[in-house]
Design an enzyme around this catalytic site. Structure first.
Site, PDB file in Angstrom:
ATOM      1  N   CYS A  74       0.865  -1.183   0.000  1.00  0.00           N
ATOM      2  CA  CYS A  74       0.000   0.000   0.000  1.00  0.00           C
ATOM      3  C   CYS A  74       0.905   1.237   0.000  1.00  0.00           C
ATOM      4  O   CYS A  74       2.133   1.120   0.127  1.00  0.00           O
ATOM      5  CB  CYS A  74      -0.848  -0.015   1.273  1.00  0.00           C
ATOM      6  N   CYS A  98       2.525   5.651   9.015  1.00  0.00           N
ATOM      7  CA  CYS A  98       1.646   5.888   7.868  1.00  0.00           C
ATOM      8  C   CYS A  98       0.766   7.111   8.149  1.00  0.00           C
ATOM      9  O   CYS A  98       0.194   7.228   9.248  1.00  0.00           O
ATOM     10  CB  CYS A  98       0.773   4.658   7.631  1.00  0.00           C
ATOM     11  N   GLU A 126       0.486  -0.840  16.260  1.00  0.00           N
ATOM     12  CA  GLU A 126      -0.339   0.341  15.947  1.00  0.00           C
ATOM     13  C   GLU A 126      -1.221   0.702  17.143  1.00  0.00           C
ATOM     14  O   GLU A 126      -1.434   1.887  17.444  1.00  0.00           O
ATOM     15  CB  GLU A 126      -1.218   0.075  14.712  1.00  0.00           C
ATOM     16  N   THR A 175      -6.416   0.771  11.878  1.00  0.00           N
ATOM     17  CA  THR A 175      -6.610   0.929  10.430  1.00  0.00           C
ATOM     18  C   THR A 175      -6.726  -0.390   9.674  1.00  0.00           C
ATOM     19  O   THR A 175      -7.164  -0.397   8.527  1.00  0.00           O
ATOM     20  CB  THR A 175      -5.416   1.696   9.826  1.00  0.00           C
ATOM     21  N   SER A 205       1.138  -9.798  10.737  1.00  0.00           N
ATOM     22  CA  SER A 205       0.566  -8.737   9.899  1.00  0.00           C
ATOM     23  C   SER A 205      -0.953  -8.757  10.040  1.00  0.00           C
ATOM     24  O   SER A 205      -1.620  -9.685   9.578  1.00  0.00           O
ATOM     25  CB  SER A 205       0.977  -8.966   8.437  1.00  0.00           C
ATOM     26  N   ASN A 230      -3.383  -6.941   8.719  1.00  0.00           N
ATOM     27  CA  ASN A 230      -4.248  -6.903   7.532  1.00  0.00           C
ATOM     28  C   ASN A 230      -4.195  -8.230   6.767  1.00  0.00           C
ATOM     29  O   ASN A 230      -5.173  -8.639   6.163  1.00  0.00           O
ATOM     30  CB  ASN A 230      -3.923  -5.684   6.670  1.00  0.00           C
TER      31      ASN A 230
END
Ligand code: SF4
Length: 330
Positions: free
Chosen positions: A34, A118, A148, A187, A245, A247
């Site tokens: 991304c 990010c 995060e 996110t 990870s 996501n």
């Protein structure tokens, strides 16, 4: 468990020279890197060019061993805490974001630091500050222990933000109904699970305030939507990504909810040929921190066992690009 028989909706190809039917591979798009990951990697590379090796990086810059090893070979040194960074050496903070105490400590020590957080994570950090200024207690939807989440919790004083991971956690919250509350989210969550948790929050606390658009980032939503487009026609979906990870793990769950078997793989070599028994159509995607090279590696590995008939399935075009920090622009 693999499906015992090929998906009845999948037309079965003629056998190849090995006597095996071709393997239809539906490659999801968008997949892989991304804009936030591209930016974070570029920050480390440019920092090495500018300052010379070694450049220290606090935490894996993105959750992918291949990426980390490539950067190590170029002169990056990965550590978990700022205390491990020697004086006088530049340090980069990872894409996941850091608690406010970390840059504060770096400044105190006079370290040159570059923040690869990010911009979409930084946006959540700013929202947290704003909600606090308005006197609202924040309910943060996220996964405990993820960097995060640690970074976002560390944007506000202790006791002003409460983490919830599930609908059950929402039921256990003991704020009075009229309490001034707001919610924010990590996110990289599951779009569907988060919608359920937010709805449970709104039911329990009708006055709770939330962001105008959800905090789940465009890359996470797009990759989940792309998996939803292919998974119902697949016997097996492979997600390239690391076990830490967030996501990538969500992509496995999304594929499973569509009724496909799904596996997380980090490298092509992990693929066991027995996984392909009875598989007519295989779906392939990659988490936001997995490079495209690994997608090719996985397809090459599949081709060792079956003739691969590859088809790209694009659900949306991504054009997002984030600016580099000012220190690296001139
Ligand atoms: Fe940013 Fe989303 Fe990529 Fe994370 S997954 S780095 S939040 S764009």
């Amino acid at each position: 468990m693999n499906a015992p028989f090929p998906n009845p909706d999948t037309p079965q190809a003629n056998p190849d020279a090995r006597g095996m039917p071709a393997l239809k591979v539906l490659v999801a798009s968008p997949r892989g890197f991304c804009a936030g990951v591209d930016r974070a990697i570029e920050i480390v590379e440019r920092a090495i060019d500018r300052y010379g090796a070694p450049v220290f990086v606090r935490h894996e810059i993105v959750h992918n061993r291949y990426v980390v090893d490539e950067l190590k070979a170029k002169g990056a040194v990965f550590v978990e805490e700022l205390d491990e960074v020697p004086d006088g050496v530049p340090v980069v903070f990872s894409a996941h974001g850091v608690p406010k105490a970390v840059p504060a400590k770096a400044e105190e020590r006079g370290l040159d630091y570059l923040d690869a957080t990010c911009p979409l994570v930084s946006k959540v950090h700013r929202q947290a500050e704003r909600q606090l200024e308005k006197g609202r207690h924040i309910i943060f939807v996220g996964h405990a222990g993820h960097p995060e989440v640690i970074g976002t919790l560390g944007q506000v004083p202790e006791g002003t933000m409460t983490l919830v991971e599930t609908i059950e956690d929402v039921a256990r919250l003991d704020f009075p109904k009229e309490e001034e509350l707001s919610f924010l989210t990590q996110t990289t969550l599951s779009v569907d699970d988060t919608a359920e948790i937010v709805s449970a929050l709104q039911t329990r606390f009708p006055n709770i305030v939330g962001p105008k658009a959800e905090d789940i980032c465009y890359a996470t939503s797009n990759r989940q939507a792309a998996v939803k487009a292919i998974a119902p026609s697949c016997d097996l979906v492979l997600v390239i990504g690391a076990p830490n990870s967030s996501n990538s793990l969500r992509l496995v769950e999304v594929a499973e909810r569509c009724g496909a078997d799904a596996k997380l793989v980090q490298r092509g070599a992990e693929i066991d040929p027995s996984w392909l028994d009875g598989v007519g159509t295989l779906g392939l995607t990659a988490g936001a921190s997995a490079p495209e090279k690994l997608v090719r590696e996985v397809i090459d590995r599949l081709a060792e066992f079956r003739t691969v008939d590859e088809e790209k399935v694009r659900t949306v075009e991504e054009k997002m690009v984030f600016k580099l920090p000012r220190q690296l622009m001139d």
